[in-house]
Scaffold this motif. Structure first.
Motif, PDB file in Angstrom:
ATOM      1  N   HIS A   1      41.652  36.552  26.702  1.00  0.00           N
ATOM      2  CA  HIS A   1      40.031  36.825  27.577  1.00  0.00           C
ATOM      3  C   HIS A   1      40.618  36.157  28.675  1.00  0.00           C
ATOM      4  N   GLY A   2      41.350  35.361  29.107  1.00  0.00           N
ATOM      5  CA  GLY A   2      41.130  35.598  30.627  1.00  0.00           C
ATOM      6  C   GLY A   2      40.446  34.167  30.612  1.00  0.00           C
ATOM      7  N   LEU A   3      40.608  33.374  30.432  1.00  0.00           N
ATOM      8  CA  LEU A   3      39.990  32.353  30.751  1.00  0.00           C
ATOM      9  C   LEU A   3      40.638  30.868  30.876  1.00  0.00           C
ATOM     10  N   LEU A   4      39.975  29.850  31.507  1.00  0.00           N
ATOM     11  CA  LEU A   4      40.786  28.432  31.645  1.00  0.00           C
ATOM     12  C   LEU A   4      40.394  27.649  30.185  1.00  0.00           C
ATOM     13  N   VAL A   5      41.561  27.208  29.439  1.00  0.00           N
ATOM     14  CA  VAL A   5      41.134  25.883  29.288  1.00  0.00           C
ATOM     15  C   VAL A   5      40.244  24.513  29.657  1.00  0.00           C
ATOM     16  N   ALA A   6      39.199  24.485  29.547  1.00  0.00           N
ATOM     17  CA  ALA A   6      38.228  22.876  30.070  1.00  0.00           C
ATOM     18  C   ALA A   6      38.657  21.604  29.607  1.00  0.00           C
ATOM     19  N   GLY A   7      39.127  20.881  29.950  1.00  0.00           N
ATOM     20  CA  GLY A   7      39.223  19.733  29.333  1.00  0.00           C
ATOM     21  C   GLY A   7      38.068  18.961  28.879  1.00  0.00           C
ATOM     22  N   THR A   8      37.718  18.171  28.196  1.00  0.00           N
ATOM     23  CA  THR A   8      36.606  17.092  27.170  1.00  0.00           C
ATOM     24  C   THR A   8      37.315  15.615  28.027  1.00  0.00           C
ATOM     25  N   GLY A   9      38.232  15.285  28.390  1.00  0.00           N
ATOM     26  CA  GLY A   9      38.224  13.949  28.668  1.00  0.00           C
ATOM     27  C   GLY A   9      37.486  12.860  29.955  1.00  0.00           C
ATOM     28  N   ASN A  10      36.750  12.031  29.088  1.00  0.00           N
ATOM     29  CA  ASN A  10      36.664  11.277  30.451  1.00  0.00           C
ATOM     30  C   ASN A  10      37.324  10.169  30.663  1.00  0.00           C
ATOM     31  N   LYS A  11      36.977   9.482  31.894  1.00  0.00           N
ATOM     32  CA  LYS A  11      37.668   9.053  33.061  1.00  0.00           C
ATOM     33  C   LYS A  11      38.430   7.948  32.290  1.00  0.00           C
ATOM     34  N   VAL A  12      37.545   7.039  31.232  1.00  0.00           N
ATOM     35  CA  VAL A  12      37.679   6.067  30.105  1.00  0.00           C
ATOM     36  C   VAL A  12      39.054   6.143  29.250  1.00  0.00           C
ATOM     37  N   GLU A  13      39.113   7.715  29.277  1.00  0.00           N
ATOM     38  CA  GLU A  13      40.283   8.079  28.197  1.00  0.00           C
ATOM     39  C   GLU A  13      41.756   8.198  29.414  1.00  0.00           C
ATOM     40  N   ASP A  14      41.500   9.257  29.756  1.00  0.00           N
ATOM     41  CA  ASP A  14      42.121  10.260  30.948  1.00  0.00           C
ATOM     42  C   ASP A  14      43.082   8.905  31.822  1.00  0.00           C
ATOM     43  N   PHE A  15      42.133   8.165  32.481  1.00  0.00           N
ATOM     44  CA  PHE A  15      42.894   7.115  33.229  1.00  0.00           C
ATOM     45  C   PHE A  15      43.243   5.726  33.087  1.00  0.00           C
ATOM     46  N   GLY A  16      42.348   5.589  32.390  1.00  0.00           N
ATOM     47  CA  GLY A  16      41.891   4.468  31.998  1.00  0.00           C
ATOM     48  C   GLY A  16      43.050   3.392  31.152  1.00  0.00           C
TER      49      GLY A  16
ATOM     50  N   GLY B   1      40.675  -1.144  19.849  1.00  0.00           N
ATOM     51  CA  GLY B   1      40.501  -2.905  19.882  1.00  0.00           C
ATOM     52  C   GLY B   1      39.506  -3.618  20.957  1.00  0.00           C
ATOM     53  N   ALA B   2      38.634  -2.251  21.184  1.00  0.00           N
ATOM     54  CA  ALA B   2      37.597  -2.960  21.746  1.00  0.00           C
ATOM     55  C   ALA B   2      36.115  -0.952  21.918  1.00  0.00           C
ATOM     56  N   SER B   3      35.135  -1.346  22.097  1.00  0.00           N
ATOM     57  CA  SER B   3      34.044   0.173  22.410  1.00  0.00           C
ATOM     58  C   SER B   3      34.422   0.240  24.260  1.00  0.00           C
ATOM     59  N   TYR B   4      33.869   1.347  23.954  1.00  0.00           N
ATOM     60  CA  TYR B   4      33.746   2.217  25.120  1.00  0.00           C
ATOM     61  C   TYR B   4      32.880   1.452  25.859  1.00  0.00           C
ATOM     62  N   ASP B   5      32.142   0.752  25.426  1.00  0.00           N
ATOM     63  CA  ASP B   5      31.437  -0.123  27.110  1.00  0.00           C
ATOM     64  C   ASP B   5      32.260  -1.112  27.725  1.00  0.00           C
ATOM     65  N   GLU B   6      33.079  -1.750  26.370  1.00  0.00           N
ATOM     66  CA  GLU B   6      33.775  -3.297  26.954  1.00  0.00           C
ATOM     67  C   GLU B   6      35.200  -2.458  27.319  1.00  0.00           C
ATOM     68  N   LEU B   7      35.686  -1.056  27.159  1.00  0.00           N
ATOM     69  CA  LEU B   7      36.807  -0.422  27.974  1.00  0.00           C
ATOM     70  C   LEU B   7      36.223  -0.283  29.351  1.00  0.00           C
ATOM     71  N   GLU B   8      35.459  -0.082  29.669  1.00  0.00           N
ATOM     72  CA  GLU B   8      34.706   0.496  30.958  1.00  0.00           C
ATOM     73  C   GLU B   8      34.356  -0.518  32.180  1.00  0.00           C
TER      74      GLU B   8
END
Length: 271
Positions: free
Chosen positions: A138-153, A212-219
């Motif tokens: 279709h000539g499209l880009l795949v948009a990622g769904t990762g947030n900062k904690v997941e991708d870079f934390g 082993g931790a919630s996202y709030d804790e990891l953030e």
């Protein structure tokens, strides 16, 4: 663990991301975006932001032995998006039989934990392959769904699975910020209230169970690390959370850094 002060300007941030997506698509001369929709907050926000660009946005369901609660949430979200935006389309491609055939043809392992993890990651990679197939025709880009904690934390994603994308519109947003934007964008309440899960193991384990931790804790821990804090600064549960974050961050650096290239010295090349 103290509360974090969040000063994100939600409406302006939404406008900024939507304009960023539009500009990127225009410069890349593509027709729009493909988003794998899981029934979670990250893919719901990402697909809504893509839809808001006015570009063609295909939301794709890619179930593999998916829990019915996840299926219902993503169907609700996609239905809502299609009602709100004329440029949104949807596909449902059930990869369960593909995954089962894959399992039949790969060797098992006596190391059951690693075997199960490899199978879980294979689900994500089958989905990535399918997203790129649809994007290609279709000539499209795949948009990622990762947030900062997941991708870079903590690197909580599959390398060349959900980490295999063309662009990442929410990867500079903390998980709490994604929820704030989700509420602003009127993401379905069922998604806002759902317990985060990657859904890769075919059971009801949550992201917190795995991490082993919630996202709030990891953030919180990520912010402490960015401020240069060390483990000696904490005690009790705060210390435990901080150590979990540091351990995961170190173990998953291979996901966050560029692929290492063996550069051949000039003296080894004959000119």
């Amino acid at each position: 663990m103290s509360q974090k002060n969040n000063t994100l300007h939600i409406e302006k941030t939404v406008d900024f991301i939507v304009n960023w997506l539009k500009t990127y698509a225009e410069n890349a001369k593509v027709n729009g975006f493909v988003v794998g929709v899981s029934g979670g907050i990250d893919s719901a926000v990402t697909s809504t932001l893509c839809a808001m660009t006015g570009f063609k946005t295909i939301c794709i369901e890619l179930p593999i032995h998916q829990a019915i609660s996840q299926v219902n949430r993503k169907k609700e979200h996609i239905s809502q998006l299609k009602n709100r935006f004329e440029n949104v389309e949807s596909l449902s491609i059930d990869l369960t039989s593909t995954f089962e055939e894959f399992k039949k043809n790969v060797p098992e392992s006596e190391k059951i934990d690693k075997f199960n993890l490899s199978l879980a990651n294979s689900r994500s990679r089958l989905r990535m392959t399918t997203l790129y197939y649809i994007a290609g025709i279709h000539g499209l880009l795949v948009a990622g769904t990762g947030n900062k904690v997941e991708d870079f934390g903590v690197g909580f994603y599959t390398k060349y699975g959900d980490g295999g994308v063309d662009l990442s519109p929410i990867a500079d947003l903390m998980k709490s910020e994604v929820y704030q934007i989700g509420r602003f964008l009127r993401v379905p309440q069922s998604i806002l209230e759902a317990v985060p899960t990657d859904g890769l193991f075919g059971d009801d384990r949550s992201d917190e169970d795995q991490l082993g931790a919630s996202y709030d804790e990891l953030e919180w821990a990520m912010l402490q690390a960015e401020q240069g804090k060390e483990a000696a600064s904490f005690e009790g549960r705060d210390l435990e959370i901080f150590n979990i974050y540091k351990r995961l961050n170190l173990a998953n650096q291979h996901k966050m850094k560029p692929i290492p290239v063996c550069e051949i010295p000039k003296e080894l090349r004959q000119i």
